[in-house]
Design a protein around this motif. Structure first.
Motif, mmCIF file in Angstrom:
data_model
loop_
_atom_site.group_PDB
_atom_site.id
_atom_site.type_symbol
_atom_site.label_atom_id
_atom_site.label_comp_id
_atom_site.label_asym_id
_atom_site.label_seq_id
_atom_site.Cartn_x
_atom_site.Cartn_y
_atom_site.Cartn_z
ATOM 1 N N SER A 37 21.350 -125.584 -46.703
ATOM 2 C CA SER A 37 21.027 -126.904 -47.240
ATOM 3 C C SER A 37 21.868 -127.988 -46.579
ATOM 4 O O SER A 37 21.363 -129.053 -46.189
ATOM 5 C CB SER A 37 21.248 -126.919 -48.754
ATOM 6 N N TYR A 40 20.721 -129.252 -43.179
ATOM 7 C CA TYR A 40 19.664 -130.272 -43.244
ATOM 8 C C TYR A 40 20.245 -131.632 -43.638
ATOM 9 O O TYR A 40 19.932 -132.664 -43.037
ATOM 10 C CB TYR A 40 18.596 -129.866 -44.265
ATOM 11 N N THR A 41 21.094 -131.627 -44.656
ATOM 12 C CA THR A 41 21.627 -132.890 -45.174
ATOM 13 C C THR A 41 22.484 -133.607 -44.148
ATOM 14 O O THR A 41 22.483 -134.839 -44.070
ATOM 15 C CB THR A 41 22.439 -132.619 -46.457
ATOM 16 N N ARG A 87 11.923 -137.299 -42.478
ATOM 17 C CA ARG A 87 11.104 -136.880 -43.616
ATOM 18 C C ARG A 87 10.073 -135.831 -43.175
ATOM 19 O O ARG A 87 9.847 -134.833 -43.872
ATOM 20 C CB ARG A 87 10.375 -138.084 -44.234
ATOM 21 N N GLU A 89 10.355 -133.796 -40.686
ATOM 22 C CA GLU A 89 11.080 -132.556 -40.395
ATOM 23 C C GLU A 89 11.397 -131.798 -41.690
ATOM 24 O O GLU A 89 11.222 -130.577 -41.770
ATOM 25 C CB GLU A 89 12.379 -132.878 -39.657
ATOM 26 N N PHE A 90 11.844 -132.514 -42.727
ATOM 27 C CA PHE A 90 12.171 -131.859 -43.994
ATOM 28 C C PHE A 90 10.914 -131.330 -44.684
ATOM 29 O O PHE A 90 10.938 -130.267 -45.309
ATOM 30 C CB PHE A 90 12.907 -132.831 -44.918
ATOM 31 N N LEU A 106 15.830 -129.803 -50.260
ATOM 32 C CA LEU A 106 14.955 -130.482 -49.318
ATOM 33 C C LEU A 106 14.076 -131.505 -50.038
ATOM 34 O O LEU A 106 13.839 -132.601 -49.532
ATOM 35 C CB LEU A 106 14.088 -129.471 -48.558
ATOM 36 N N LEU A 109 16.096 -134.567 -50.656
ATOM 37 C CA LEU A 109 16.208 -135.387 -49.450
ATOM 38 C C LEU A 109 14.913 -136.141 -49.180
ATOM 39 O O LEU A 109 14.933 -137.328 -48.810
ATOM 40 C CB LEU A 109 16.573 -134.509 -48.252
ATOM 41 N N ILE A 110 13.785 -135.475 -49.358
ATOM 42 C CA ILE A 110 12.487 -136.128 -49.140
ATOM 43 C C ILE A 110 12.298 -137.275 -50.125
ATOM 44 O O ILE A 110 11.879 -138.382 -49.748
ATOM 45 C CB ILE A 110 11.347 -135.090 -49.260
#
Length: 588
Positions: A37, A40-41, A87, A89-90, A106, A109-110
């Motif tokens: 996680s 990604y962040t 966005r 990519e996530f 995810l 994040l989106i």
């Protein structure tokens, strides 16, 4: 537009640590899903920090210390392009990831990117871009020149001020860059900032200038005179420009376009129709006021007062003023008594270290008039503590009635429970001790999550306070219910400011400066945010009763509260899911 740190800092700042240090500190102990996680962040953190390094620095990322935000005229286009790419990519990754926690992060994040993109687009469509540069400089410098900031970072405050003032090689004054962006934002049908906000921003400029000088003197940062002198001249020029250019464009009506207000509610975490929120809050307002009316005669009888209505009793309690030079010591004593009650009744697990507390400077009070919690560095904390900051006035309120809402003994109990222990201070202490993924730490934050816990903490302590403290605890709760219907009513044109002020002054019983602070907050400082307190509180109460009913005699108050704190500052629907799927089965 809010970046990862700016969104958090509206209510409370969320300091962190450098990326490399995070990796080093977290890698040995973190579960694999957290590492996945965080990878990604990190992409989102680094992207936003490349455009908004002051926010990243304020959040504790040392590699951005001394840098200032990108103010180029094409910045927003570049932000939108990068945000949309991340966005996508996530969204692709969420389909491939099998771990449910990674998928949740995810989605966090989106959702955060969706809000950022929508805010950017709507603000560009509707608003002229006016920046309160002096306040921004004060906040950024104050984030580095602070007792909560590691000493080795403080020297970067000089470079930061030099970049803000254009005295660093290759830089331009921030005031000139802000003027340029204001002119570039002009367009047919766009609205300017609220006229009162503009006038007050001009009036506060000398306070921020002296506050910045005071910070450099306090922390003995040498070599700053050229930049400080340039700052004084630029701030004075910016005040004149604001008066001559911005003020004529300011709007007389504080209401936002409907789309912007609706998005603000969502951003603060309020996910129900505002009319339903108003209806619930009005019912709560009646019930809470009735509880105050029931307590008032008991307090009057104990003190031998003839008048027994709740308004008269509140006026009598406020007469017992704590002198400004004694307020910190008084609050320390109350906090110690609250901690004793927490231990005696086994309410929640307390930190082992002493609570940090101080009185705010004049510039801090101008920037944030209400008492508040300044949290510590969260990820990779090396001993930094949160600080309970007490304010003793509202500098923008002018002459007149005293700001007497927090400086009398009966008010100290619930304010301490909210800001200190078991409220915000324990929220962030738990994050330091237990850690969560960066997505939940930096992007799941909203006011419903944070303020919901603080009001719940007030409710937990209310039965263990003296009756005067219980009375004011109900008054504070009455204010939160009033916020939940006055904020949307004002922003939807359903009530006048004068009538809203009457409710606050005559029913909630706050001072004139406090009422002004409240109304300013609803109308133009943070529209939509004020309703998040009562909404989050009611959601947590509902979850608490659900757990009690499910567990019966096996319900343990301290275990439940510790579990809530262990989850971090996550959306309350995720909190409810964790209680149902983890806490309740584990207690059975």
């Amino acid at each position: 537009m809010k970046t990862f740190a700016a969104a958090v800092a509206l209510a409370i700042a969320l300091p962190a640590m450098p990326l490399a240090a995070q990796e080093q500190a977290e890698a040995p102990a973190s579960p694999q899903w957290v590492e996945t996680s965080n990878a990604y962040t990190q992409k989102l953190i680094e992207f936003e920090a490349s455009l908004f390094p002051t926010s990243a620095s304020s959040a504790g990322y040392e590699q951005y210390d001394g840098l200032v935000n990108d103010m180029a005229l094409d910045r927003d286009e570049r932000y939108l392009a990068g945000a949309r790419a991340l966005r996508a990519e996530f969204a692709s990754a969420i389909v491939k990831e099998s771990n449910p926690y990674v998928r949740q992060d995810l989605q966090i994040l989106i959702d955060a990117l969706d809000l950022r993109i929508a805010e950017n687009e709507l603000e560009r469509r509707y608003m002229l871009e006016f920046s309160e540069v002096p306040q921004r400089v004060f906040r950024s410098v104050g984030a580095l020149l602070s007792e909560q900031t590691a000493p080795h970072r403080r020297a970067k405050a000089l470079e930061l001020l030099q970049r803000y003032t254009g005295t660093h090689p290759g830089t331009e004054p921030m005031t000139e860059l802000a003027k340029r962006r204001f002119e570039d934002s002009r367009g047919e049908g766009k609205i300017g900032p609220f006229v009162v906000e503009v006038r007050e921003s001009i009036d506060k400029i000398p306070t921020f200038a002296s506050g910045i000088r005071e910070l450099f003197a306090t922390y003995e940062i040498e070599g700053a005179e050229e930049a400080l002198d340039a700052m004084d001249a630029q701030f004075a020029d910016y005040a004149s420009w604001t008066e001559e250019v911005v003020l004529p464009e300011a709007r007389e009506n504080p209401r936002l376009p409907e789309e912007l207000y609706a998005l603000a509610l969502k951003d603060w975490g309020i996910d129900i129709d505002p009319r339903e929120a108003m209806s619930r809050a009005r019912r709560g307002f009646y019930e809470i006021r009735a509880q105050m009316e029931a307590l008032a005669p008991q307090i009057a009888a104990e003190n031998g007062w003839e008048e027994t209505d709740y308004r008269s009793v509140m006026a009598k309690l406020k007469e017992r003023t704590i002198p400004n030079d004694e307020i910190e010591a008084y609050y320390r004593n109350v906090n110690a008594q609250l901690e004793d009650q927490i231990r005696e009744h086994d309410i929640v697990s307390l930190p082992e270290y002493e609570l940090a507390m101080r009185v705010a400077s004049a510039a801090e009070s101008a920037a944030q008039p209400a008492p508040h919690m300044r949290p510590p560095r969260i990820v990779g904390n090396t001993g930094e503590q949160g600080t309970f900051v007490l304010t003793v006035g509202n500098p923008t309120a002018g002459e007149g009635e005293a700001y007497d809402d927090f400086n009398f003994p009966a008010a100290s109990w619930t304010l301490s429970a909210h800001e200190a222990r078991p409220g915000h201070e324990m929220q962030f202490a738990a994050l330091v001790e237990q850690g969560v993924s960066l997505a939940r730490l930096l992007y799941a934050f909203n006011s419903v999550n944070v303020e919901g816990w603080a009001l719940y903490a007030e409710a937990e302590m209310l039965p263990h306070e003296p009756i005067e403290g219980q009375f004011v605890a109900q008054q504070f709760r009455l204010l939160r219910a009033a916020r939940a219907f006055l904020d949307p009513m004002l922003n939807m044109g359903l009530i006048s400011r004068e009538d809203a002020e009457r409710v606050l002054r005559e029913e909630v019983l706050v001072s004139a400066p406090m009422a002004k602070q409240e109304l300013d907050r609803y109308q133009y400082r943070m529209p939509g945010q004020a309703g998040s307190y009562y909404y989050g509180y009611r959601k947590l109460l509902d979850l608490r009763i659900e757990a009690e009913v499910a567990l019966g005699e096996k319900f343990n108050e301290r275990a439940f509260n510790d579990f809530l704190l262990s989850q971090g500052i996550i959306p309350l629907d995720l909190m409810a899911k964790a209680v149902r799927e983890e806490f309740i089965p584990s207690q059975r």
